[in-house]
Design a protein around this motif. Sequence first.
Motif, PDB file in Angstrom:
ATOM      1  N   THR A 383     -47.522 -98.190  28.743  1.00  0.00           N
ATOM      2  CA  THR A 383     -48.674 -97.572  29.399  1.00  0.00           C
ATOM      3  C   THR A 383     -49.728 -98.640  29.568  1.00  0.00           C
ATOM      4  OG1 THR A 383     -48.335 -95.901  27.722  1.00  0.00           O
ATOM      5  CG2 THR A 383     -50.108 -95.498  29.278  1.00  0.00           C
ATOM      6  N   PHE A 384     -50.517 -98.515  30.639  1.00  0.00           N
ATOM      7  CA  PHE A 384     -51.580 -99.510  30.767  1.00  0.00           C
ATOM      8  C   PHE A 384     -52.957 -98.887  30.631  1.00  0.00           C
ATOM      9  CE2 PHE A 384     -50.889 -98.238  35.211  1.00  0.00           C
ATOM     10  CZ  PHE A 384     -52.181 -98.019  35.638  1.00  0.00           C
ATOM     11  N   ARG A 385     -53.912 -99.731  30.263  1.00  0.00           N
ATOM     12  CA  ARG A 385     -55.324 -99.362  30.249  1.00  0.00           C
ATOM     13  C   ARG A 385     -56.085-100.516  30.889  1.00  0.00           C
ATOM     14  NH1 ARG A 385     -53.160 -95.498  28.601  1.00  0.00           N
ATOM     15  NH2 ARG A 385     -53.588 -94.190  26.782  1.00  0.00           N
ATOM     16  N   ASP A 386     -57.119-100.170  31.657  1.00  0.00           N
ATOM     17  CA  ASP A 386     -57.907-101.231  32.291  1.00  0.00           C
ATOM     18  C   ASP A 386     -59.233-101.413  31.563  1.00  0.00           C
ATOM     19  OD1 ASP A 386     -55.928-101.444  34.164  1.00  0.00           O
ATOM     20  OD2 ASP A 386     -56.977-100.284  35.710  1.00  0.00           O
ATOM     21  N   VAL A 387     -59.723-102.636  31.579  1.00  0.00           N
ATOM     22  CA  VAL A 387     -61.089-102.866  31.088  1.00  0.00           C
ATOM     23  C   VAL A 387     -61.815-103.695  32.146  1.00  0.00           C
ATOM     24  CG1 VAL A 387     -60.281-104.799  29.637  1.00  0.00           C
ATOM     25  CG2 VAL A 387     -62.553-103.857  29.269  1.00  0.00           C
ATOM     26  N   ALA A 388     -62.992-103.198  32.564  1.00  0.00           N
ATOM     27  CA  ALA A 388     -63.742-103.918  33.597  1.00  0.00           C
ATOM     28  C   ALA A 388     -65.122-104.255  33.047  1.00  0.00           C
ATOM     29  CB  ALA A 388     -63.882-103.049  34.840  1.00  0.00           C
ATOM     30  N   PHE A 389     -65.631-105.412  33.423  1.00  0.00           N
ATOM     31  CA  PHE A 389     -66.964-105.793  32.928  1.00  0.00           C
ATOM     32  C   PHE A 389     -67.684-106.697  33.925  1.00  0.00           C
ATOM     33  CE2 PHE A 389     -63.692-108.486  30.925  1.00  0.00           C
ATOM     34  CZ  PHE A 389     -64.057-109.743  31.401  1.00  0.00           C
ATOM     35  N   TRP A 390     -69.011-106.716  33.758  1.00  0.00           N
ATOM     36  CA  TRP A 390     -69.852-107.651  34.508  1.00  0.00           C
ATOM     37  C   TRP A 390     -70.118-108.869  33.636  1.00  0.00           C
ATOM     38  CZ3 TRP A 390     -70.478-106.770  39.449  1.00  0.00           C
ATOM     39  CH2 TRP A 390     -70.592-105.471  39.937  1.00  0.00           C
ATOM     40  N   CYS A 391     -70.136-110.030  34.243  1.00  0.00           N
ATOM     41  CA  CYS A 391     -70.580-111.196  33.481  1.00  0.00           C
ATOM     42  C   CYS A 391     -71.367-112.132  34.384  1.00  0.00           C
ATOM     43  CB  CYS A 391     -69.407-111.924  32.833  1.00  0.00           C
ATOM     44  SG  CYS A 391     -68.210-112.537  33.982  1.00  0.00           S
ATOM     45  N   ASP A 392     -72.146-112.962  33.744  1.00  0.00           N
ATOM     46  CA  ASP A 392     -72.923-113.964  34.439  1.00  0.00           C
ATOM     47  C   ASP A 392     -71.980-115.034  34.965  1.00  0.00           C
ATOM     48  OD1 ASP A 392     -75.626-113.611  34.524  1.00  0.00           O
ATOM     49  OD2 ASP A 392     -75.975-115.579  33.541  1.00  0.00           O
ATOM     50  N   MET A 393     -72.206-115.478  36.204  1.00  0.00           N
ATOM     51  CA  MET A 393     -71.290-116.490  36.764  1.00  0.00           C
ATOM     52  C   MET A 393     -71.247-117.740  35.878  1.00  0.00           C
ATOM     53  SD  MET A 393     -70.082-115.629  39.882  1.00  0.00           S
ATOM     54  CE  MET A 393     -70.300-116.838  41.170  1.00  0.00           C
ATOM     55  N   ALA A 394     -72.403-118.031  35.246  1.00  0.00           N
ATOM     56  CA  ALA A 394     -72.465-119.252  34.440  1.00  0.00           C
ATOM     57  C   ALA A 394     -71.850-119.061  33.053  1.00  0.00           C
ATOM     58  CB  ALA A 394     -73.912-119.700  34.303  1.00  0.00           C
ATOM     59  N   LYS A 395     -71.568-117.794  32.694  1.00  0.00           N
ATOM     60  CA  LYS A 395     -71.046-117.553  31.338  1.00  0.00           C
ATOM     61  C   LYS A 395     -69.727-116.794  31.396  1.00  0.00           C
ATOM     62  CE  LYS A 395     -75.596-117.129  29.255  1.00  0.00           C
ATOM     63  NZ  LYS A 395     -76.547-116.081  28.980  1.00  0.00           N
ATOM     64  N   GLU A 396     -68.846-117.227  32.270  1.00  0.00           N
ATOM     65  CA  GLU A 396     -67.581-116.519  32.417  1.00  0.00           C
ATOM     66  C   GLU A 396     -66.741-116.600  31.152  1.00  0.00           C
ATOM     67  OE1 GLU A 396     -64.971-116.949  35.762  1.00  0.00           O
ATOM     68  OE2 GLU A 396     -66.724-117.445  36.988  1.00  0.00           O
ATOM     69  N   VAL A 397     -65.957-115.554  30.938  1.00  0.00           N
ATOM     70  CA  VAL A 397     -65.077-115.532  29.768  1.00  0.00           C
ATOM     71  C   VAL A 397     -63.813-116.310  30.128  1.00  0.00           C
ATOM     72  CG1 VAL A 397     -63.817-114.037  28.185  1.00  0.00           C
ATOM     73  CG2 VAL A 397     -65.943-113.236  29.241  1.00  0.00           C
ATOM     74  N   HIS A 398     -63.466-117.301  29.313  1.00  0.00           N
ATOM     75  CA  HIS A 398     -62.218-118.028  29.586  1.00  0.00           C
ATOM     76  C   HIS A 398     -61.047-117.080  29.348  1.00  0.00           C
ATOM     77  CE1 HIS A 398     -58.908-120.821  29.388  1.00  0.00           C
ATOM     78  NE2 HIS A 398     -59.707-121.771  29.867  1.00  0.00           N
ATOM     79  N   ILE A 399     -60.118-117.080  30.265  1.00  0.00           N
ATOM     80  CA  ILE A 399     -59.012-116.113  30.182  1.00  0.00           C
ATOM     81  C   ILE A 399     -58.251-116.229  28.854  1.00  0.00           C
ATOM     82  CG2 ILE A 399     -57.422-117.596  31.482  1.00  0.00           C
ATOM     83  CD1 ILE A 399     -56.321-114.918  32.718  1.00  0.00           C
ATOM     84  N   PRO A 426     -73.012-108.842  45.706  1.00  0.00           N
ATOM     85  CA  PRO A 426     -73.775-109.634  46.680  1.00  0.00           C
ATOM     86  C   PRO A 426     -75.249-109.803  46.296  1.00  0.00           C
ATOM     87  CG  PRO A 426     -73.090-107.510  47.615  1.00  0.00           C
ATOM     88  CD  PRO A 426     -72.425-107.647  46.278  1.00  0.00           C
ATOM     89  N   LYS A 427     -75.824-108.810  45.615  1.00  0.00           N
ATOM     90  CA  LYS A 427     -77.252-108.919  45.297  1.00  0.00           C
ATOM     91  C   LYS A 427     -77.492-109.585  43.946  1.00  0.00           C
ATOM     92  CE  LYS A 427     -79.377-105.461  48.172  1.00  0.00           C
ATOM     93  NZ  LYS A 427     -78.711-104.121  48.284  1.00  0.00           N
ATOM     94  N   THR A 428     -76.852-109.023  42.901  1.00  0.00           N
ATOM     95  CA  THR A 428     -77.145-109.530  41.546  1.00  0.00           C
ATOM     96  C   THR A 428     -76.440-110.846  41.252  1.00  0.00           C
ATOM     97  OG1 THR A 428     -75.273-108.416  40.561  1.00  0.00           O
ATOM     98  CG2 THR A 428     -77.335-107.170  40.655  1.00  0.00           C
ATOM     99  N   LYS A 429     -75.416-111.183  42.069  1.00  0.00           N
ATOM    100  CA  LYS A 429     -74.595-112.385  41.838  1.00  0.00           C
ATOM    101  C   LYS A 429     -73.855-112.316  40.505  1.00  0.00           C
ATOM    102  CE  LYS A 429     -75.751-114.605  45.625  1.00  0.00           C
ATOM    103  NZ  LYS A 429     -75.232-113.784  46.690  1.00  0.00           N
ATOM    104  N   GLN A 430     -73.766-111.124  39.955  1.00  0.00           N
ATOM    105  CA  GLN A 430     -72.973-110.954  38.738  1.00  0.00           C
ATOM    106  C   GLN A 430     -71.504-110.842  39.150  1.00  0.00           C
ATOM    107  OE1 GLN A 430     -74.054-109.023  35.253  1.00  0.00           O
ATOM    108  NE2 GLN A 430     -75.152-110.949  35.344  1.00  0.00           N
ATOM    109  N   LYS A 431     -70.644-111.303  38.264  1.00  0.00           N
ATOM    110  CA  LYS A 431     -69.219-111.214  38.584  1.00  0.00           C
ATOM    111  C   LYS A 431     -68.602-110.010  37.869  1.00  0.00           C
ATOM    112  CE  LYS A 431     -65.898-114.566  39.319  1.00  0.00           C
ATOM    113  NZ  LYS A 431     -65.143-115.733  38.949  1.00  0.00           N
ATOM    114  N   SER A 432     -67.782-109.280  38.610  1.00  0.00           N
ATOM    115  CA  SER A 432     -67.045-108.187  37.980  1.00  0.00           C
ATOM    116  C   SER A 432     -65.588-108.609  37.835  1.00  0.00           C
ATOM    117  CB  SER A 432     -67.124-106.934  38.849  1.00  0.00           C
ATOM    118  OG  SER A 432     -66.151-106.004  38.418  1.00  0.00           O
TER     119      SER A 432
END
Length: 472
Positions: A383-399, A426-432
């Motif tokens: 079974t799968f579960r998804d997790v989605a989050f916002w992060c700062d472009m400059a502080k991306e989580v290394h995979i 497009p506005k906040t420049k946050q990455k999802s």
Amino acid sequence: MTANISRSSGFLLQRVSAPAVRRWNINARSSIAQSLKRNISTESSSGNATITVLGKEYPTDDFTNLPNSIANLTSRKLHLQPSHPIGILRSLIESRLKDLGFTSYNDFKPVVSTYENFDALGFPEDHPGRSKTDTYYINEKTLLRTHTSAHESECFQTCETPGYLISADVYRRDTIDRTHYPAFHQMEGARVWSRTEHGDNLAKVIQEDLESIPDSGIIVSDPDPPFHEGNPRQPTMSELETELIGKHLKKTIELLMGHVFHQAREAAIKAGSTDPDLFSPIKARWIEAYFPWTSPSWEIEIWWKGEWLEMCGCGVVKHEVLSGAGVGDKIGWAFGIGLERTAMILFGVPDIRLFWSEDERFLSQFKPNTVSTFKPYSKYPGTFRDVAFWCDMAKEVHINDLMEVVRSIGGDLVENVSLIDEFVHPKTKQKSQCYRINYQSMDRSLTNAEINDLQDAVVSSLSTQFPIKIRD
Ligand code: DAH
């Protein structure tokens, strides 16, 4: 794609098929690894934090990122078990090379220095393999070896036969999927000739040794010249020596590949496969590669079930490595084979986690010195579960850091983790980013409640360890 990336990183051997390539991208480092909490350190009598691996205590520091779950794998030694696919494959290769003057070393301990793993082999300071996102560090100067090449220098110094083989468990922080596990096994091989011993006869001796290697029975394509500017000869070796050593290396590897793949083919046919490729000659091709400690360098790929599989990296050993080991009068070659990827083909094992299974239904299927096709005892639903989050472009989580958190909670119940969606607001420049985690056990059914608990723990751990905002 895989081959290109591996050639540019020049340090990669575990893949069976293409997805989720090892990311040894120099720009992709993350300081977040430092903040991962590990619960691994115990207080020693001196009051300093330490970590114990194979019964030995080591001081920890800012570099320490080795979880207990991974440290515990160091005692498994799958390559030494005669009835385990990894052990069977090891002895299959060893027995093919024994008559050709190779000594086998199978007991090197996995804890090595950064000098052995990187410096002695000429890894540049900024090589991505040195990064904490890719490697399990015990402390700044000590790590779990990331490849068997870490023992080359010692073996060049001490080995008394012209060739040696080293089989061992190696460790890398990596993505989670069917073909990747943080611990796996490699076999290193090397063969040298001494100038002191052979003098002016050296080229003639190599030529004779080359002619004595039996034919592999496989069809090989090798379009590139023996060396050229982009894959250069070393100034310490003549054109003829370089060419002969390259040929000796390639013929030896072709022999090994023929030996392994002919058995893999027989086993697949016996198990009922009717793939037409299994009934025509085995095909191999040589491509050029880069490794910091060999020049020229290559990789061999084998055609198997409709795709080219990268099987083994190799090359002419650099003079600096040999002279650093105190044998500067020698010239020769070295190779490294990933044993899991080879064993998955040889034994028809569909998921790398199975090799670590202690389930009798897996282990009882294999016998010493025998290649047989794995019979799945049951495929338990996933079974799968998804997790989605916002992060700062400059502080991306290394995979790899994200994978480590998932692994620390889900362990071997996680079959696969993949990035399924990514965009920048497009506005906040946050990455999802949205990651899909597939939960599936190799030996039992998981309940929904159990998976939900795991997923909740993953989400809460991600949100406390990384500067991200979980999306609902
Ligand atoms: N250590 C390399 C890896 O892990 C494999 C390898 C490549 C070993 C070339 C060698 C070599 O000895 O010459 O990807």
